[in-house]
Write a protein that holds these residues in place. Structure first.
Motif, PDB file in Angstrom:
ATOM      1  N   UNK A   1     -13.998   7.728   7.599  1.00  0.00           N
ATOM      2  CA  UNK A   1     -14.778   6.492   7.522  1.00  0.00           C
ATOM      3  C   UNK A   1     -13.857   5.357   7.100  1.00  0.00           C
ATOM      4  N   UNK A   2     -13.947   4.232   7.799  1.00  0.00           N
ATOM      5  CA  UNK A   2     -13.102   3.073   7.477  1.00  0.00           C
ATOM      6  C   UNK A   2     -13.630   2.392   6.221  1.00  0.00           C
ATOM      7  N   UNK A   3     -12.813   1.713   5.462  1.00  0.00           N
ATOM      8  CA  UNK A   3     -11.374   1.547   5.663  1.00  0.00           C
ATOM      9  C   UNK A   3     -10.570   2.760   5.205  1.00  0.00           C
ATOM     10  N   UNK A   4      -9.402   2.895   5.826  1.00  0.00           N
ATOM     11  CA  UNK A   4      -8.443   3.898   5.356  1.00  0.00           C
ATOM     12  C   UNK A   4      -7.822   3.390   4.052  1.00  0.00           C
ATOM     13  N   UNK A   5      -7.235   4.288   3.254  1.00  0.00           N
ATOM     14  CA  UNK A   5      -6.650   3.849   1.980  1.00  0.00           C
ATOM     15  C   UNK A   5      -5.352   3.052   2.150  1.00  0.00           C
ATOM     16  N   UNK A   6      -4.842   2.493   1.049  1.00  0.00           N
ATOM     17  CA  UNK A   6      -3.565   1.764   1.094  1.00  0.00           C
ATOM     18  C   UNK A   6      -2.442   2.636   1.651  1.00  0.00           C
ATOM     19  N   UNK A   7      -1.518   1.999   2.367  1.00  0.00           N
ATOM     20  CA  UNK A   7      -0.339   2.724   2.857  1.00  0.00           C
ATOM     21  C   UNK A   7      -0.512   3.281   4.255  1.00  0.00           C
ATOM     22  N   UNK A   8      -1.746   3.386   4.724  1.00  0.00           N
ATOM     23  CA  UNK A   8      -1.983   3.901   6.076  1.00  0.00           C
ATOM     24  C   UNK A   8      -1.766   2.780   7.089  1.00  0.00           C
ATOM     25  N   UNK A   9      -1.705   3.132   8.363  1.00  0.00           N
ATOM     26  CA  UNK A   9      -1.322   2.125   9.359  1.00  0.00           C
ATOM     27  C   UNK A   9      -2.407   1.058   9.523  1.00  0.00           C
ATOM     28  N   UNK A  10      -2.029  -0.230   9.431  1.00  0.00           N
ATOM     29  CA  UNK A  10      -3.008  -1.292   9.690  1.00  0.00           C
ATOM     30  C   UNK A  10      -3.183  -1.532  11.186  1.00  0.00           C
ATOM     31  N   UNK A  11      -2.137  -1.215  11.968  1.00  0.00           N
ATOM     32  CA  UNK A  11      -2.166  -1.396  13.426  1.00  0.00           C
ATOM     33  C   UNK A  11      -0.887  -0.768  13.986  1.00  0.00           C
ATOM     34  N   UNK A  12      -0.693  -0.879  15.318  1.00  0.00           N
ATOM     35  CA  UNK A  12       0.549  -0.408  15.940  1.00  0.00           C
ATOM     36  C   UNK A  12       1.429  -1.609  16.269  1.00  0.00           C
ATOM     37  N   UNK A  13       2.717  -1.402  16.210  1.00  0.00           N
ATOM     38  CA  UNK A  13       3.677  -2.482  16.490  1.00  0.00           C
ATOM     39  C   UNK A  13       3.479  -2.987  17.919  1.00  0.00           C
ATOM     40  N   UNK A  14       3.221  -4.282  18.026  1.00  0.00           N
ATOM     41  CA  UNK A  14       3.082  -4.912  19.349  1.00  0.00           C
ATOM     42  C   UNK A  14       1.998  -4.291  20.206  1.00  0.00           C
ATOM     43  N   UNK A  15       1.034  -3.620  19.621  1.00  0.00           N
ATOM     44  CA  UNK A  15       0.074  -2.893  20.461  1.00  0.00           C
ATOM     45  C   UNK A  15      -1.287  -2.778  19.758  1.00  0.00           C
ATOM     46  N   UNK A  16      -1.863  -3.940  19.439  1.00  0.00           N
ATOM     47  CA  UNK A  16      -3.141  -3.895  18.727  1.00  0.00           C
ATOM     48  C   UNK A  16      -4.255  -3.297  19.594  1.00  0.00           C
ATOM     49  N   UNK A  17      -4.236  -3.624  20.879  1.00  0.00           N
ATOM     50  CA  UNK A  17      -5.291  -3.096  21.763  1.00  0.00           C
ATOM     51  C   UNK A  17      -5.177  -1.567  21.822  1.00  0.00           C
ATOM     52  N   UNK A  18      -3.948  -1.071  21.882  1.00  0.00           N
ATOM     53  CA  UNK A  18      -3.756   0.381  21.928  1.00  0.00           C
ATOM     54  C   UNK A  18      -4.203   1.014  20.605  1.00  0.00           C
TER      55      UNK A  18
ATOM     56  N   UNK B   1       0.822  -1.204   0.000  1.00  0.00           N
ATOM     57  CA  UNK B   1       0.000   0.000   0.000  1.00  0.00           C
ATOM     58  C   UNK B   1       0.860   1.260   0.000  1.00  0.00           C
ATOM     59  N   UNK B   2       1.964   1.185   0.711  1.00  0.00           N
ATOM     60  CA  UNK B   2       2.912   2.300   0.787  1.00  0.00           C
ATOM     61  C   UNK B   2       3.419   2.651  -0.616  1.00  0.00           C
ATOM     62  N   UNK B   3       3.848   1.632  -1.349  1.00  0.00           N
ATOM     63  CA  UNK B   3       4.375   1.867  -2.697  1.00  0.00           C
ATOM     64  C   UNK B   3       3.306   2.460  -3.604  1.00  0.00           C
ATOM     65  N   UNK B   4       2.127   1.866  -3.556  1.00  0.00           N
ATOM     66  CA  UNK B   4       1.054   2.280  -4.471  1.00  0.00           C
ATOM     67  C   UNK B   4       0.622   3.719  -4.169  1.00  0.00           C
ATOM     68  N   UNK B   5       0.396   4.002  -2.888  1.00  0.00           N
ATOM     69  CA  UNK B   5      -0.141   5.316  -2.528  1.00  0.00           C
ATOM     70  C   UNK B   5       0.891   6.419  -2.767  1.00  0.00           C
ATOM     71  N   UNK B   6       2.134   6.191  -2.320  1.00  0.00           N
ATOM     72  CA  UNK B   6       3.144   7.246  -2.497  1.00  0.00           C
ATOM     73  C   UNK B   6       3.368   7.544  -3.964  1.00  0.00           C
ATOM     74  N   UNK B   7       3.473   6.483  -4.759  1.00  0.00           N
ATOM     75  CA  UNK B   7       3.712   6.699  -6.175  1.00  0.00           C
ATOM     76  C   UNK B   7       2.565   7.508  -6.796  1.00  0.00           C
ATOM     77  N   UNK B   8       1.348   7.199  -6.375  1.00  0.00           N
ATOM     78  CA  UNK B   8       0.176   7.918  -6.911  1.00  0.00           C
ATOM     79  C   UNK B   8       0.248   9.411  -6.572  1.00  0.00           C
TER      80      UNK B   8
END
Ligand code: COA
Ligand code: AMP
Length: 629
Positions: free
Chosen positions: A444-461, A255-262
């Motif tokens: 409104x969810x979902x966020x587009x490609x390249x955005x954060x899917x979750x936080x490292x080691x901290x899904x509840x947060x 998603x990072x590659x696709x969105x930034x390139x766009x």
């Protein structure tokens, strides 16, 4: 197609829109499906693809015959150095570095912390990790050892790549002692460190743990690009939240590659081969997206600038760099322009340079005040575009898509949402408000490609911080409004995050440090308005009964403590001692009211206030510091 048509086409078929954008990326296995609904409001993009970021940022341009094009221009007024690196040189340098890292055991999925100043080697280190599928986490050089230690313990890196020193105009930043101090503080220890020795300061290496950047690459087999899954983390970037524990934002690879390139063409209006300059630092998200990955993936020339807007050597540095390197699109923070404007209000330096190459300027990182935008427009005679984004999103949420259609500028607004973002203003109950009314800004969810899917080691947060307040939406943490023409306005944060010189900082983290001082019983940190830096942190201390130390001494120690624990970038210099803090009857500190008083704004006496007289005491304390006028 104009803006509205493009936005509507995304809205009509979001997955189709982004699948079309994937065509600009080189895939090992192209994605067969765009969006994956993982349940519980969690989403991923392009999970079944196989791809390599470094291939797309470097190798593919060489394969396409553009190897001789300059990939990176290093321009360092601080060291009086200029250097150009072509795509083919970059490929060779990165492949060697990746090979050396692999020879020492770094593999796909391993974390690598990068702690480096603005030198091309910082980008090479990032790309070498990407080449191996290793997950880098770049730590900004203005953070202290303690902040680095917190990130080491959270990311658990196999290796740390650092430079011997950084250079600020008034001093050398001794990276190596900071690194050693951080490793001593952290529980997790990296297997090894790689040190890039700069000629300004050669650091002492620890035998068996530290390797010299050049020496450890000698004779190694260059590494090829390792394909990774589309949802593999490209990197972790820590950012400030409400507490002292920073949030590890994960960037998903495909998603990072696709969105930034766009965004490179559609938002920033550059074509491959054009020179694109983001005057930020690789330690921030702007540096990740628009110094390193965006321009390189798109085949642009990027600039690594080691200097400041003023003082290196003067307020004409930006214009010199733009003119000399033929920059087409320039990206900086409003605070940088305020610094230039303060020294050169009439733009005398501007007239010294031929800026005919410059076509557009972008501002982000904090609210762009209309005065600054108007000044820049008048000086530069090109569109000056405010755009709004966050570390979490990795690219702009709202902006003026100059590569598609230039919308009329409305001062104070970063224009309209980008395709991918359904931005809404919600009231406290989570209901959309009418046009022109203030509320919390949510997406409104979902966020587009390249955005954060979750936080490292901290899904509840992750869920608590972003998904819980407004079910079905991502909570941005910003408040504002959308007017009847669909323009978005960003007014303030709804949490304890402040923005100092375009740097995102947590007042909560500063409070934790102040509270650790033995004489401090209670404290509060707020962000007060500042004409240069946008905001400045200000601390209020209540001391323990019976403290014998002079107030000034405690204040000095507290200022020093924040610098030592968080770092100089916190710019914590304003601090005072008060008898009491204003609170609600339930004990919540009225920070918002304190900010209004400090900024000399009207405020309503909070109905729940415990003792209104305290506000007068706060006002008096503020006035002695030159605020609340
Ligand atoms: N490494 C070590 N220390 C750093 C640092 C780094 N990479 N960056 C900043 N610091 C230090 C500074 O030296 C300063 O230290 P001091 O207290 O000893 O003077 C302190 O952190 C505060 O820095 P800053 O808030 O940046 O203030 P400044 O007075 O040095 O410069 C500006 C003011 C406006 C010129 C500068 O903030 C600037 O260029 N801002 C633009 C920021 C930007 O581009 N952000 C990217 C977001 S898009
Ligand atoms: P960061 O994650 O460091 O990029 O900081 C993100 C925050 O900076 C946002 O949530 C906003 O509060 C603020 N911000 C960034 N860009 C803008 C902008 N163009 N206008 C107003 N605020 C901004």
């Amino acid at each position: 197609m104009g803006y509205q048509e493009v936005y509507d086409s995304w809205k009509a078929d979001p997955e189709g829109f982004w699948m079309e954008a994937t065509k600009a990326i080189d895939w090992v296995d192209a994605p067969t499906q765009a969006l994956y609904d993982r349940g519980d409001n969690m989403y991923e993009w392009f999970a079944d693809a196989k791809v390599n970021t470094c291939w797309n940022a470097v190798d593919r341009h060489v394969e396409a015959g553009r190897g001789e094009q300059t990939a990176i221009i290093y321009d360092s007024p601080i060291t009086h150095t200029k250097r150009e690196i072509s795509y083919v040189e970059l490929r060779n340098r990165v492949a060697n570095l990746a090979g050396a890292l692999r020879a020492k055991g770094v593999e796909k999925g391993d974390r690598v912390i990068i702690y480096m100043p603005m030198i091309p080697e910082a980008l090479e280190a990032m790309l070498a990790c990407a080449r191996l599928g290793a997950v880098h986490s770049v730590v900004f050089g203005g953070f202290a050892a303690n902040e680095l230690a917190v990130r080491i313990d959270d990311a658990k890196p196999k290796a740390i790549i650092a430079a011997s020193c950084g250079l600020e105009p008034n001093r050398v930043v001794h990276y190596k002692p900071l690194l050693d101090g951080a490793i001593e503080l952290s529980e997790h220890k990296p297997d090894f460190c790689v040190i890039f020795q700069r000629e300004q300061e050669v650091a002492e290496l620890i035998e068996g743990r530290d390797y010299n950047w050049h020496g450890f690459q000698y004779g190694v087999e260059p590494a090829e690009c390792v394909p990774v899954e589309g949802n593999h983390p490209a990197y972790i970037l820590y950012t400030s939240g409400t507490t002292g524990q920073p949030k590890g934002v994960i960037r998903p690879t495909a998603g990072h590659l696709v969105a930034l390139n766009w965004t490179m063409k559609n938002l920033y209006n550059v074509d491959p081969g054009d020179v694109f300059w983001a005057a930020s630092d690789v330690g921030w998200v702007v540096g990740h997206s628009y110094i390193t990955y965006g321009p390189l993936v798109h085949g642009n020339t990027t600039i690594v600038f080691e200097g400041k807007p003023v003082g290196t050597p003067d307020a004409g540095t930006f214009w010199r760099v733009i003119s000399e390197h033929k920059v087409k699109t320039f990206f900086t923070a409003p605070t940088a322009f305020r610094a230039v404007k303060r020294e050169d209000p009439k733009g005398e330096f501007v007239t010294k340079y031929d800026l005919s190459c410059l076509q557009q300027v972008y501002l982000a990182g904090e609210r762009a005040d209309p005065d600054t935008i108007v000044w820049a427009q008048e000086q530069l005679n090109v569109p000056v575009i405010d755009h709004w984004w966050q570390t979490e999103t990795g690219f702009a949420i709202a902006g003026n898509l100059l590569g598609i259609e230039e919308l009329p500028t409305k001062l104070g607004s970063p224009a309209k949402p980008l395709p991918g973002y359904d931005v809404q203003i919600l009231d406290e109950g989570g209901n959309p408000v009418a046009a022109g009314e203030l509320g919390a800004i949510a997406i409104k969810l979902p966020l587009p490609p390249g955005t954060l899917p979750t936080l490292w080691n901290a899904e509840a947060r992750f869920k608590k911080s972003y998904l819980t307040t407004f079910p079905g939406y991502y909570e941005t943490g910003d408040a504002g409004m959308i007017d009847e023409d669909g323009y978005v306005y960003i007014m303030a944060r709804t949490d304890d995050v402040i923005n100092v010189a375009g740097h995102r900082l947590s007042t909560g983290a500063m409070e934790e440090v102040l509270a650790s001082h033995p004489d401090v019983a209670e404290c509060a940190v707020i962000g007060v308005s500042d004409t240069l830096k946008g905001q400045m942190p200000m601390g209020f201390l209540c001391l323990n009964a019976g403290t014998e130390k002079a107030h000034d001494d405690v204040i000095k120690e507290c200022v020093k403590l924040v610098r030592e624990k968080i770092g100089p970038v916190a710019a914590f210099k304003l601090c005072t001692v008060v008898d009491r803090l204003p609170k609600t009857r339930s004990g919540k500190i009225l920070r918002g009211t304190m900010v209004s008083i400090a900024d000399g704004k009207d405020y309503k006496m909070p109905a729940t206030i415990d003792d209104p007289a305290i506000l007068d005491e706060i006002k008096e304390a503020l006035q002695t510091m030159g605020y609340a006028q």
